[in-house]
Design a protein around this motif. Sequence first.
Motif, PDB file in Angstrom:
ATOM      1  N   ILE A   6      16.538  99.283   0.195  1.00 19.61           N
ATOM      2  CA  ILE A   6      16.225  98.399   1.321  1.00 19.61           C
ATOM      3  C   ILE A   6      17.381  97.441   1.585  1.00 19.61           C
ATOM      4  O   ILE A   6      17.810  97.268   2.729  1.00 19.61           O
ATOM      5  CB  ILE A   6      14.916  97.632   1.053  1.00 19.61           C
ATOM      6  CG1 ILE A   6      13.736  98.607   1.048  1.00 19.61           C
ATOM      7  CG2 ILE A   6      14.708  96.531   2.073  1.00 19.61           C
ATOM      8  CD1 ILE A   6      12.447  97.995   0.571  1.00 19.61           C
ATOM      9  N   ILE A   7      17.913  96.819   0.545  1.00 23.17           N
ATOM     10  CA  ILE A   7      19.016  95.866   0.700  1.00 23.17           C
ATOM     11  C   ILE A   7      20.256  96.585   1.238  1.00 23.17           C
ATOM     12  O   ILE A   7      20.933  96.090   2.140  1.00 23.17           O
ATOM     13  CB  ILE A   7      19.325  95.158  -0.636  1.00 23.17           C
ATOM     14  CG1 ILE A   7      18.105  94.376  -1.125  1.00 23.17           C
ATOM     15  CG2 ILE A   7      20.529  94.246  -0.493  1.00 23.17           C
ATOM     16  CD1 ILE A   7      17.700  93.221  -0.255  1.00 23.17           C
ATOM     17  N   ARG A   8      20.550  97.762   0.729  1.00 25.55           N
ATOM     18  CA  ARG A   8      21.718  98.508   1.216  1.00 25.55           C
ATOM     19  C   ARG A   8      21.527  98.963   2.663  1.00 25.55           C
ATOM     20  O   ARG A   8      22.480  98.979   3.447  1.00 25.55           O
ATOM     21  CB  ARG A   8      22.006  99.685   0.302  1.00 25.55           C
ATOM     22  CG  ARG A   8      22.517  99.232  -1.059  1.00 25.55           C
ATOM     23  CD  ARG A   8      23.089 100.367  -1.867  1.00 25.55           C
ATOM     24  NE  ARG A   8      23.435  99.938  -3.196  1.00 25.55           N
ATOM     25  CZ  ARG A   8      24.534  99.306  -3.538  1.00 25.55           C
ATOM     26  NH1 ARG A   8      25.415  99.010  -2.612  1.00 25.55           N
ATOM     27  NH2 ARG A   8      24.770  98.957  -4.778  1.00 25.55           N
ATOM     28  N   ALA A   9      20.311  99.344   3.035  1.00 27.96           N
ATOM     29  CA  ALA A   9      20.044  99.729   4.424  1.00 27.96           C
ATOM     30  C   ALA A   9      20.200  98.540   5.361  1.00 27.96           C
ATOM     31  O   ALA A   9      20.736  98.665   6.461  1.00 27.96           O
ATOM     32  CB  ALA A   9      18.642 100.322   4.543  1.00 27.96           C
ATOM     33  N   ASP A  38      26.107  89.803  -3.754  1.00 27.73           N
ATOM     34  CA  ASP A  38      27.317  89.666  -2.928  1.00 27.73           C
ATOM     35  C   ASP A  38      27.531  90.839  -1.983  1.00 27.73           C
ATOM     36  O   ASP A  38      28.654  91.107  -1.585  1.00 27.73           O
ATOM     37  CB  ASP A  38      28.550  89.512  -3.828  1.00 27.73           C
ATOM     38  CG  ASP A  38      28.537  88.213  -4.594  1.00 27.73           C
ATOM     39  OD1 ASP A  38      28.028  87.218  -4.049  1.00 27.73           O
ATOM     40  OD2 ASP A  38      29.031  88.187  -5.734  1.00 27.73           O
ATOM     41  N   ILE A  39      26.494  91.514  -1.588  1.00 25.78           N
ATOM     42  CA  ILE A  39      26.637  92.676  -0.707  1.00 25.78           C
ATOM     43  C   ILE A  39      27.002  92.212   0.705  1.00 25.78           C
ATOM     44  O   ILE A  39      26.579  91.158   1.161  1.00 25.78           O
ATOM     45  CB  ILE A  39      25.373  93.547  -0.724  1.00 25.78           C
ATOM     46  CG1 ILE A  39      25.662  94.920  -0.180  1.00 25.78           C
ATOM     47  CG2 ILE A  39      24.247  92.901   0.011  1.00 25.78           C
ATOM     48  CD1 ILE A  39      24.616  95.942  -0.549  1.00 25.78           C
ATOM     49  N   THR A  40      27.798  92.996   1.407  1.00 24.53           N
ATOM     50  CA  THR A  40      28.323  92.628   2.719  1.00 24.53           C
ATOM     51  C   THR A  40      27.228  92.575   3.773  1.00 24.53           C
ATOM     52  O   THR A  40      26.383  93.450   3.851  1.00 24.53           O
ATOM     53  CB  THR A  40      29.379  93.659   3.152  1.00 24.53           C
ATOM     54  OG1 THR A  40      30.359  93.765   2.140  1.00 24.53           O
ATOM     55  CG2 THR A  40      30.024  93.251   4.453  1.00 24.53           C
ATOM     56  N   GLY A  41      27.256  91.535   4.598  1.00 23.41           N
ATOM     57  CA  GLY A  41      26.339  91.416   5.722  1.00 23.41           C
ATOM     58  C   GLY A  41      24.986  90.840   5.394  1.00 23.41           C
ATOM     59  O   GLY A  41      24.145  90.700   6.264  1.00 23.41           O
ATOM     60  N   ILE A  42      24.770  90.495   4.133  1.00 22.78           N
ATOM     61  CA  ILE A  42      23.465  90.001   3.695  1.00 22.78           C
ATOM     62  C   ILE A  42      23.634  88.638   3.041  1.00 22.78           C
ATOM     63  O   ILE A  42      24.482  88.452   2.182  1.00 22.78           O
ATOM     64  CB  ILE A  42      22.826  90.960   2.665  1.00 22.78           C
ATOM     65  CG1 ILE A  42      22.624  92.343   3.244  1.00 22.78           C
ATOM     66  CG2 ILE A  42      21.522  90.404   2.117  1.00 22.78           C
ATOM     67  CD1 ILE A  42      21.544  92.448   4.265  1.00 22.78           C
TER      68      ILE A  42
END
Length: 138
Positions: free
Chosen positions: A52-55, A89-93
């Motif tokens: 979900i987080i990666r999507a 630290d994932i991008t865009g979140i």
Amino acid sequence: MIEHLLWIALVYGLSAATVRFVYRTLQSNQKQTEQTRYVLITSNHGFILEWIIRALSLDASLRGKTHHVTVVDYGSSDETLLLLNRLFDITGIELDIMAGDESLSYMNVSGIQEREDTKTIDLRQEGALQGIPFVSKL
């Protein structure tokens, strides 16, 4: 003659690159203010939470905006919190992690749902994935 054509192509290419750079800069400044908020209610959902987080990160990068994700965890006994800390630290979140209490309604936790663009997704309920881009088919 060939030199003139090369100069024209060079000037045209530099002009197009400059216009694209200025346009992207202006759009990124404008899009930084656009933000969608998600509230994910979890309890032992570590097996699907990473997807979900990666999507949401993929959706944010494709749309050129930022998603603010608040995860309210109600006593997970699996590795949900360790997984969330790894994905911090994932991008865009922009990720917030909160511990929920069953005595409180998740709608009252820190005034999360005061904004109208907030999407609350309770993963403890059947069919909750319909509101998440790229994972509604799981």
